[in-house]
Enzyme design. Sequence first.
Site, PDB file in Angstrom:
ATOM      1  N   ASP A 269     -21.047   0.593 -10.132  1.00  0.00           N
ATOM      2  CA  ASP A 269     -20.749   1.147  -8.809  1.00  0.00           C
ATOM      3  C   ASP A 269     -20.934   2.661  -8.697  1.00  0.00           C
ATOM      4  O   ASP A 269     -20.197   3.433  -9.317  1.00  0.00           O
ATOM      5  CB  ASP A 269     -19.287   0.864  -8.427  1.00  0.00           C
ATOM      6  CG  ASP A 269     -18.835  -0.554  -8.682  1.00  0.00           C
ATOM      7  OD1 ASP A 269     -19.126  -1.082  -9.774  1.00  0.00           O
ATOM      8  OD2 ASP A 269     -18.165  -1.136  -7.820  1.00  0.00           O
TER       9      ASP A 269
ATOM     10  N   GLU B 218     -22.127  -0.048  -3.730  1.00  0.00           N
ATOM     11  CA  GLU B 218     -20.971  -0.462  -2.944  1.00  0.00           C
ATOM     12  C   GLU B 218     -20.077   0.684  -2.459  1.00  0.00           C
ATOM     13  O   GLU B 218     -19.495   0.618  -1.386  1.00  0.00           O
ATOM     14  CB  GLU B 218     -20.198  -1.465  -3.813  1.00  0.00           C
ATOM     15  CG  GLU B 218     -18.724  -1.510  -3.676  1.00  0.00           C
ATOM     16  CD  GLU B 218     -18.253  -2.259  -2.457  1.00  0.00           C
ATOM     17  OE1 GLU B 218     -19.097  -2.717  -1.690  1.00  0.00           O
ATOM     18  OE2 GLU B 218     -17.040  -2.349  -2.275  1.00  0.00           O
ATOM     19  N   ASN B 219     -19.991   1.760  -3.256  1.00  0.00           N
ATOM     20  CA  ASN B 219     -19.118   2.885  -2.905  1.00  0.00           C
ATOM     21  C   ASN B 219     -19.887   4.188  -2.760  1.00  0.00           C
ATOM     22  O   ASN B 219     -19.307   5.273  -2.867  1.00  0.00           O
ATOM     23  CB  ASN B 219     -18.039   3.080  -3.977  1.00  0.00           C
ATOM     24  CG  ASN B 219     -17.152   1.875  -4.166  1.00  0.00           C
ATOM     25  OD1 ASN B 219     -17.072   1.326  -5.259  1.00  0.00           O
ATOM     26  ND2 ASN B 219     -16.487   1.433  -3.123  1.00  0.00           N
TER      27      ASN B 219
ATOM     28  N   HIS C 219     -17.023  -3.705   0.255  1.00  0.00           N
ATOM     29  CA  HIS C 219     -17.117  -2.659   1.285  1.00  0.00           C
ATOM     30  C   HIS C 219     -18.495  -2.647   1.949  1.00  0.00           C
ATOM     31  O   HIS C 219     -18.877  -1.636   2.552  1.00  0.00           O
ATOM     32  CB  HIS C 219     -16.828  -1.291   0.685  1.00  0.00           C
ATOM     33  CG  HIS C 219     -15.416  -1.113   0.196  1.00  0.00           C
ATOM     34  ND1 HIS C 219     -14.321  -1.325   1.017  1.00  0.00           N
ATOM     35  CD2 HIS C 219     -14.926  -0.755  -1.019  1.00  0.00           C
ATOM     36  CE1 HIS C 219     -13.212  -1.102   0.319  1.00  0.00           C
ATOM     37  NE2 HIS C 219     -13.545  -0.773  -0.917  1.00  0.00           N
TER      38      HIS C 219
ATOM     39  N   HIS D   4     -18.967  -9.100  -8.175  1.00  0.00           N
ATOM     40  CA  HIS D   4     -18.094  -8.033  -7.693  1.00  0.00           C
ATOM     41  C   HIS D   4     -16.710  -8.622  -7.466  1.00  0.00           C
ATOM     42  O   HIS D   4     -16.445  -9.244  -6.433  1.00  0.00           O
ATOM     43  CB  HIS D   4     -18.677  -7.463  -6.399  1.00  0.00           C
ATOM     44  CG  HIS D   4     -18.138  -6.125  -6.024  1.00  0.00           C
ATOM     45  ND1 HIS D   4     -18.597  -4.956  -6.595  1.00  0.00           N
ATOM     46  CD2 HIS D   4     -17.191  -5.748  -5.139  1.00  0.00           C
ATOM     47  CE1 HIS D   4     -17.963  -3.927  -6.069  1.00  0.00           C
ATOM     48  NE2 HIS D   4     -17.093  -4.384  -5.190  1.00  0.00           N
TER      49      HIS D   4
ATOM     50  N   HIS E 148     -16.686  -3.568  -9.497  1.00  0.00           N
ATOM     51  CA  HIS E 148     -15.558  -3.418  -8.591  1.00  0.00           C
ATOM     52  C   HIS E 148     -14.368  -2.676  -9.185  1.00  0.00           C
ATOM     53  O   HIS E 148     -13.747  -1.857  -8.501  1.00  0.00           O
ATOM     54  CB  HIS E 148     -15.068  -4.757  -8.035  1.00  0.00           C
ATOM     55  CG  HIS E 148     -13.910  -4.630  -7.086  1.00  0.00           C
ATOM     56  ND1 HIS E 148     -14.011  -4.006  -5.861  1.00  0.00           N
ATOM     57  CD2 HIS E 148     -12.600  -5.022  -7.195  1.00  0.00           C
ATOM     58  CE1 HIS E 148     -12.831  -4.037  -5.249  1.00  0.00           C
ATOM     59  NE2 HIS E 148     -11.964  -4.634  -6.033  1.00  0.00           N
TER      60      HIS E 148
ATOM     61  N   HIS F  41     -14.299  -0.466 -11.602  1.00  0.00           N
ATOM     62  CA  HIS F  41     -14.690   0.903 -11.968  1.00  0.00           C
ATOM     63  C   HIS F  41     -14.329   1.285 -13.400  1.00  0.00           C
ATOM     64  O   HIS F  41     -14.497   2.444 -13.783  1.00  0.00           O
ATOM     65  CB  HIS F  41     -14.083   1.937 -11.005  1.00  0.00           C
ATOM     66  CG  HIS F  41     -14.595   1.846  -9.612  1.00  0.00           C
ATOM     67  ND1 HIS F  41     -14.375   2.824  -8.665  1.00  0.00           N
ATOM     68  CD2 HIS F  41     -15.321   0.898  -8.987  1.00  0.00           C
ATOM     69  CE1 HIS F  41     -14.939   2.492  -7.523  1.00  0.00           C
ATOM     70  NE2 HIS F  41     -15.521   1.303  -7.697  1.00  0.00           N
TER      71      HIS F  41
END
Length: 259
Positions: free
Chosen positions: A9, A38-39, A67, A151, A176, A178
């Site tokens: 991510d 995703e982030n 997200h 995820h 997801h 991290h």
Amino acid sequence: MLRVLFVGDVYGKPGRRVLASHLPTIKSRFHFVIVNGENAAGGFGLNRESFSEIMRAGADCITLGNHAWHHREVFGLLDDPRLVRPLNMPIGTPGSGYQSFDVKGDGGLPERLTVVNALGRVFMDATHNPFLAMDELLGRPDLGAVFVDFHAEATSEKAAMGQYLAGRVAAVVGTHTHVATADTRILSGGTAFQTDAGFTGPYDSVIGADSAGPITRFTTEMHSRFTVKDGPAELNAVLVHIENGRAIFVERYHFLESL
């Protein structure tokens, strides 16, 4: 043989920065690079600017997660075959939960690689069953080697997905949480697995956020705004060698900017 790099991510501007500075220096070692975005936009979701930055850095494909819909701009990107949203979404959801690519491997001949993005359900917002969604997808012909970005929050759900798909796909790598896990291995039948790849973002942080926000929430039980932490960033990834649709080598990759 295909050498595939999966980057965990990308979180906010620091994550995009370390990706842009480091990925081009190692890109030539790999035939294909998958990046979870995703982030990437301010710590939540993906927008047009962050999509372009990740692609310029050397990504061949971007996956998403819970997200995915945070920025409306993403809806204008979903027709791009290099972007993969979660597979187990309701019928009619824009975009695709998998994409197939013809990748030139060591022999110079194209080999089929299918990238899948699936969402877990434990401690996550409700969505369709990812295990059954994978069953349905794997019934399709001509997928070639299948690389799954799962995820999900719970380590148990990720481990179960790895075992469920063992021998059926080339790799299952989690995203997801991290936080990179130390369980990198090849499961029975030639499926590379790691519970979580870790993330690409601020090193001295609470999974990407400046520590003040999360600590305030934990100590006061009141809402506190999270902001992306400044400072040096790290890049976490997983390298998988794939031969005849199965993994023959897997290794964790980590890079840290100077502190």
